[in-house]
Design a protein around this motif. Structure first.
Motif, PDB file in Angstrom:
ATOM      1  N   PRO A 199     -14.969 -45.551  75.358  1.00 22.76           N
ATOM      2  CA  PRO A 199     -14.467 -46.036  76.639  1.00 22.76           C
ATOM      3  C   PRO A 199     -15.473 -45.967  77.777  1.00 22.76           C
ATOM      4  O   PRO A 199     -15.543 -46.861  78.587  1.00 22.76           O
ATOM      5  N   ASN A 200     -16.255 -44.905  77.836  1.00 20.71           N
ATOM      6  CA  ASN A 200     -17.193 -44.807  78.938  1.00 20.71           C
ATOM      7  C   ASN A 200     -18.643 -44.961  78.491  1.00 20.71           C
ATOM      8  O   ASN A 200     -19.557 -44.532  79.157  1.00 20.71           O
ATOM      9  N   ILE A 245     -10.112 -45.187  85.733  1.00 21.21           N
ATOM     10  CA  ILE A 245      -9.705 -46.066  84.624  1.00 21.21           C
ATOM     11  C   ILE A 245     -10.869 -46.131  83.639  1.00 21.21           C
ATOM     12  O   ILE A 245     -11.988 -46.440  84.036  1.00 21.21           O
ATOM     13  N   PRO A 246     -10.630 -45.841  82.370  1.00 17.61           N
ATOM     14  CA  PRO A 246     -11.728 -45.967  81.408  1.00 17.61           C
ATOM     15  C   PRO A 246     -12.187 -47.413  81.303  1.00 17.61           C
ATOM     16  O   PRO A 246     -11.382 -48.328  81.467  1.00 17.61           O
ATOM     17  N   GLU A 247     -13.465 -47.578  81.035  1.00 16.25           N
ATOM     18  CA  GLU A 247     -13.983 -48.943  80.935  1.00 16.25           C
ATOM     19  C   GLU A 247     -13.313 -49.668  79.788  1.00 16.25           C
ATOM     20  O   GLU A 247     -13.053 -49.089  78.734  1.00 16.25           O
ATOM     21  N   ARG A 248     -13.071 -50.931  80.015  1.00 11.54           N
ATOM     22  CA  ARG A 248     -12.344 -51.714  79.030  1.00 11.54           C
ATOM     23  C   ARG A 248     -13.302 -52.148  77.924  1.00 11.54           C
ATOM     24  O   ARG A 248     -14.433 -52.522  78.193  1.00 11.54           O
TER      25      ARG A 248
END
Lengths: 180, 337
Positions: B311-312, B18-21
């Motif tokens: 995102p990351n 899951i990409p970081e929020r």
């Protein structure tokens, strides 16, 4: 103490619309609902929307004297599931394109592409599952809920949940074989 | 468990990546949730109106008594001071009648009952502030900080009303158009020898950058305006304006290159370092900003470390003041498994 037992203490405060209790539920579960939304929809925007809609419905349910009667987490997953199912029903193509690109700087481009293709493949297969099977499989194998919680979320006996999981995995197997 | 079942489970694990929020979206989600909760609890989300317009940014509900007072005031102006009020419309900052002009504008806005009308009126007022600055510059006057801030205030008020309408993006596009027109007018003036004050140029560039970015995500604009209002509530309007003016003075908001530089087939770009700078400067903690420290190097460095929208990306939640909130960890919201 299990998660279910911990959550039981919240219910009366939630039913009284105790705002600090409600806020604590958001704090505790919004990330999990986001992950659930992302896993099934493959989009950060949709996952954020899933969080917003799930917790908005939760608030309105509490305000109208509804909401969880015994357990919070399964209830939230059920709300999120209903919203995601609505999204599936909207005129979305059977096979969506690649999901949003995301990768760390250390990943090789070819690995990223393969990972993204495989993820989307699985997502499409999950989408094509019968709704009950999808819910039973995802909550168990991706979200890590106990079968007892899943049974509450799905309003079914634990035995039925296990059967749905088994059938779900079989269906995934068949669909993956057909696709590959 | 069968081998094939394990294989399927391994395949399912592909979805664990899951990409970081984005921490800003986490913050925005929480804010919206709390706002809805308070509304449902029968509370307004509105703070007590203060003297400052910044404090009133979030005020959307006016009481009936406030409307009555407004109507009474306008009636008295029409009956007793009607001529004065009409005459004031052409006044400029510094004129005796100028306060009457702005009072009439406030009344006009106060009488509006729906967000669409409020937005139209606020945008019209913003244009009036621009015309005033333009006339002053034409006449060779130096435009003071108060007038520059009044222009910005009017614009941000229009933005606030715009995001509260049913079509925030449409409204932001209208603001964008008006800003483009103003930029064109100022750049024309520059060619004919009318000075375009550096601070005003920077202000306009910043506003344009903010609007451009907000069209992509109006929710972020709403949060940004709220951060400004909270800062003003906490430390006062004067301190908020001090921060603004120091930023404009030192060009801390510019990226490398010319402000309003013409690029790509004549399209004007707005190279703003960070359009949502208040959100990023303040992060999760409302702390006082030292305007004296806002020279270009210091502030830019702070922004660079403020957060990473990818995102990351790293440094998530680091607001540059040493308050590292961590990824998705606003207000302890890092729940889930």
């Amino acid at each position: 103490m299990s998660i279910i037992e911990e959550e039981e203490g919240l219910i009366s405060r939630l039913q009284a619309f105790d705002m600090s209790a409600i806020e604590s539920v958001f704090d505790q579960y919004n990330e999990a609902i986001y992950r659930y939304g992302y896993r099934l929809l493959g989009s950060q925007d949709k996952a954020e929307e899933c969080v917003a809609e799930t917790f908005s419905r939760f608030l309105h349910a509490l305000k109208n004297g509804k909401g969880p009667k015994k357990y919070v987490r399964p209830y939230l997953y059920r709300m999120a599931h209903n919203w995601i199912t609505d999204q599936y029903r909207r005129a979305i193509p059977e096979d969506e394109g690649l999901p949003e690109y995301h990768a760390s700087q250390n990943d090789h481009p070819e690995d990223i592409v393969i990972d993204n293709i495989e993820s989307q493949e699985i997502r499409n297969v999950l989408r094509a599952l019968p709704e009950n099977q999808r819910q039973a499989v995802v909550l168990k194998f991706l979200e890590g809920l106990e079968n007892q919680e899943i049974a509450i979320a799905m309003n079914k006996p634990v035995g039925a949940v296990k059967a749905l999981q088994h059938r779900g995995l079989q269906t995934i197997r068949k669909k993956l074989v057909v696709k590959l | 468990m069968n081998n094939w079942e394990n294989e399927i489970k391994q395949k399912l694990e592909k979805l664990d990546a899951i990409p970081e929020r984005n921490p800003l979206r986490v913050q925005s989600a929480k804010k919206n949730f709390l706002s809805e909760m308070h509304q449902l609890a029968g509370e307004t989300t509105v703070s007590v109106p203060g003297k400052s317009w910044w404090n009133q940014l979030n005020i959307k509900k006016e009481t009936f008594s406030m409307k009555l007072i407004t109507i009474a005031t306008i009636l008295s102006l029409l009956l007793g001071g009607g001529i004065t009020a009409v005459g004031a419309q052409d006044s400029l900052p510094g004129d005796l009648l100028y306060p009457v002009k702005t009072l009439v504008e406030d009344i006009e806005l106060g009488l509006a009952t729906d967000p669409e009308t409020e937005f139209d009126i606020a945008l019209n007022h913003a244009f009036k502030r621009f015309e005033e600055i333009q006339i002053l510059l034409d006449e060779g006057e130096v435009v003071g900080e108060a007038h520059l801030l009044a222009w910005q205030e009017a614009f941000q008020r229009a933005l606030q009303y715009g995001v509260n309408t049913e079509d925030p993006i449409g409204k932001l596009l209208m603001v964008q158009q008006q800003l483009k027109y103003q930029e064109e007018m100022m750049n024309k003036g520059k060619q004919t020898g009318v000075p375009f004050q550096n601070q005003f140029e920077r202000m306009m560039n910043y506003q344009a950058g903010l609007v451009d970015a907000s069209i992509e995500n109006p929710e972020l604009l709403a949060s940004e305006l709220e951060f400004m209002a909270n800062y003003s509530n906490q430390y006062g309007e004067e301190k908020l304006e001090n921060v603004w003016m120091n930023m404009y003075m030192f060009g801390a908001l510019d990226t490398e290159g010319e402000v309003g530089e013409v690029q790509n087939q004549g399209e004007v770009q707005h190279p703003v370092e960070d359009p949502f700078m208040w959100m990023h400067l303040l992060g999760n903690h409302l702390t006082e900003i030292d305007p004296a420290g806002l020279d270009q190097g210091g502030t830019t460095g702070g922004f660079q470390n403020s957060y990473n929208d990818q995102p990351n990306g790293g440094n998530q939640g680091d607001n540059g003041n040493g308050n590292n909130g961590g990824s998705g960890g606003n207000d302890g919201g890092n729940g889930g498994k």
